[in-house]
Design an enzyme around this catalytic site. Structure first.
Site, PDB file in Angstrom:
ATOM      1  N   HIS A   1       0.943  -1.162   0.089  1.00 50.10           N
ATOM      2  CA  HIS A   1       0.042  -0.047  -0.004  1.00 50.10           C
ATOM      3  C   HIS A   1       0.872   1.201   0.122  1.00 50.10           C
ATOM      4  O   HIS A   1       1.883   1.194   0.575  1.00 50.10           O
ATOM      5  CB  HIS A   1      -1.000   0.128   1.217  1.00 50.10           C
ATOM      6  CG  HIS A   1      -1.930   1.028   1.160  1.00 50.10           C
ATOM      7  ND1 HIS A   1      -1.736   2.170   1.271  1.00 50.10           N
ATOM      8  CD2 HIS A   1      -3.390   1.004   0.642  1.00 50.10           C
ATOM      9  CE1 HIS A   1      -2.775   2.964   1.364  1.00 50.10           C
ATOM     10  NE2 HIS A   1      -3.709   2.292   0.647  1.00 50.10           N
TER      11      HIS A   1
ATOM     12  N   GLU B   1      -3.935   2.118  -7.713  1.00 50.98           N
ATOM     13  CA  GLU B   1      -4.404   3.213  -6.594  1.00 50.98           C
ATOM     14  C   GLU B   1      -3.190   4.179  -7.312  1.00 50.98           C
ATOM     15  O   GLU B   1      -2.335   4.283  -6.399  1.00 50.98           O
ATOM     16  CB  GLU B   1      -4.161   2.844  -5.328  1.00 50.98           C
ATOM     17  CG  GLU B   1      -5.128   1.723  -4.836  1.00 50.98           C
ATOM     18  CD  GLU B   1      -5.419   1.782  -3.282  1.00 50.98           C
ATOM     19  OE1 GLU B   1      -6.546   1.867  -2.801  1.00 50.98           O
ATOM     20  OE2 GLU B   1      -4.548   1.484  -2.581  1.00 50.98           O
TER      21      GLU B   1
HETATM   22  P1  PGA Z   1      -9.235   6.289  -0.098  1.00 53.86           P
HETATM   23  O1  PGA Z   1      -8.046   5.025   0.325  1.00 53.86           O
HETATM   24  O2  PGA Z   1     -10.485   5.693  -0.220  1.00 53.86           O
HETATM   25  O3  PGA Z   1      -9.438   7.128   1.443  1.00 53.86           O
HETATM   26  O4  PGA Z   1      -8.613   7.169  -0.967  1.00 53.86           O
HETATM   27  C1  PGA Z   1      -7.994   4.095  -0.463  1.00 53.86           C
HETATM   28  C2  PGA Z   1      -6.725   3.312  -0.013  1.00 53.86           C
HETATM   29  O5  PGA Z   1      -5.889   3.872   0.640  1.00 53.86           O
HETATM   30  O6  PGA Z   1      -6.724   2.119  -0.284  1.00 53.86           O
END
Ligand code: PGA
Length: 230
Positions: free
Chosen positions: A87, A150
């Protein structure tokens, strides 16, 4: 199969979890593969409540004198199904490197816990190069795996790219992985997904689901999201 993964990050106390869990009873999860990624302290409670639960982190070591760490074997003993690795908050706030992530995936595979490999570029980075580097941690002969794309600048910021841009990147990831490893893995999208933009984001053609942080802390928001994607 649509995945809905809820990442609590470092939120929700043991006491707050009671109410959260009560409210979750109002969600109709039908047709979704749902997994909650709570803090370590809340894992066993949610498992007892029959939720599918994932961990947000795991040690890259098997066992022993590693104060503060939690091993894959320990997670398995709690019946954890998935575990996030790589992450961006771990990469950039805790200086996690590809070598660590690789070891974590190995440890998880030994315990048959499915790794959820999070990848994504910083705004100024050359996207394809960084994604290739981040995807290189996958074992040469990978078992089950889920990838979460992401973009780092979308996490927790409310900044969401147009669907076409996200689709382009997910296509790139899928093609790269299938060529390099001769296997296809689901790819989820994450980054500021909420009850307002889900109407748009659910149209991303090649995403196999969503990884949701902030919005997952409020059950009313989860209900709205689930109603859209179910
Ligand atoms: P967020 O986080 O939806 O608050 O942007 C997503 C993540 O970090 O997996």
């Amino acid at each position: 199969m649509k995945y809905l993964f809820l990442n609590h990050k470092m939120n929700i106390t043991v006491t707050e979890l009671q109410e959260y869990k009560e409210n979750l009873k109002n969600v109709n999860w039908k047709n979704l593969e749902v997994c909650i990624f709570p803090s370590f302290i809340n894992i066993s409670y949610l498992i007892k409540e029959k939720y599918k639960v994932g961990a947000q982190n795991v040690s890259s070591f098997e066992s022993g004198s590693f104060t503060g760490e939690v091993s894959a074997k320990q997670l398995k003993s709690l019946k954890v199904s998935y575990c996030l690795v790589g992450h961006s908050e771990r990469r950039y706030k805790f200086c996690e490197q590809e070598t660590d992530i690789k070891e974590k995936i190995k440890e998880l595979e030994k315990q048959n816990i499915i790794p959820v490999l999070c990848v994504g570029e910083l705004q100024q980075e050359e996207k394809e190069e960084i994604l290739k580097k981040q995807l290189s941690v996958i074992d040469q002969n990978p078992k089950e795996l889920i990838i979460a794309y992401e973009p780092v600048y979308s996490i927790g910021t409310g900044v969401v790219l147009e669907n076409e841009k996200i689709e382009e990147t997910i296509d790139f990831i899928k093609e790269y992985v299938s060529k390099r490893y001769q296997k296809n893995f689901p790819v989820l999208y994450g980054g500021s997904v909420d009850e307002n933009n889900i109407k748009q984001l659910k149209r991303i053609k090649n995403a196999d689901g969503f990884l949701i942080g902030k919005a997952s802390l409020t059950v009313e928001k989860i209900i709205k999201i689930v109603e859209e994607i179910r």
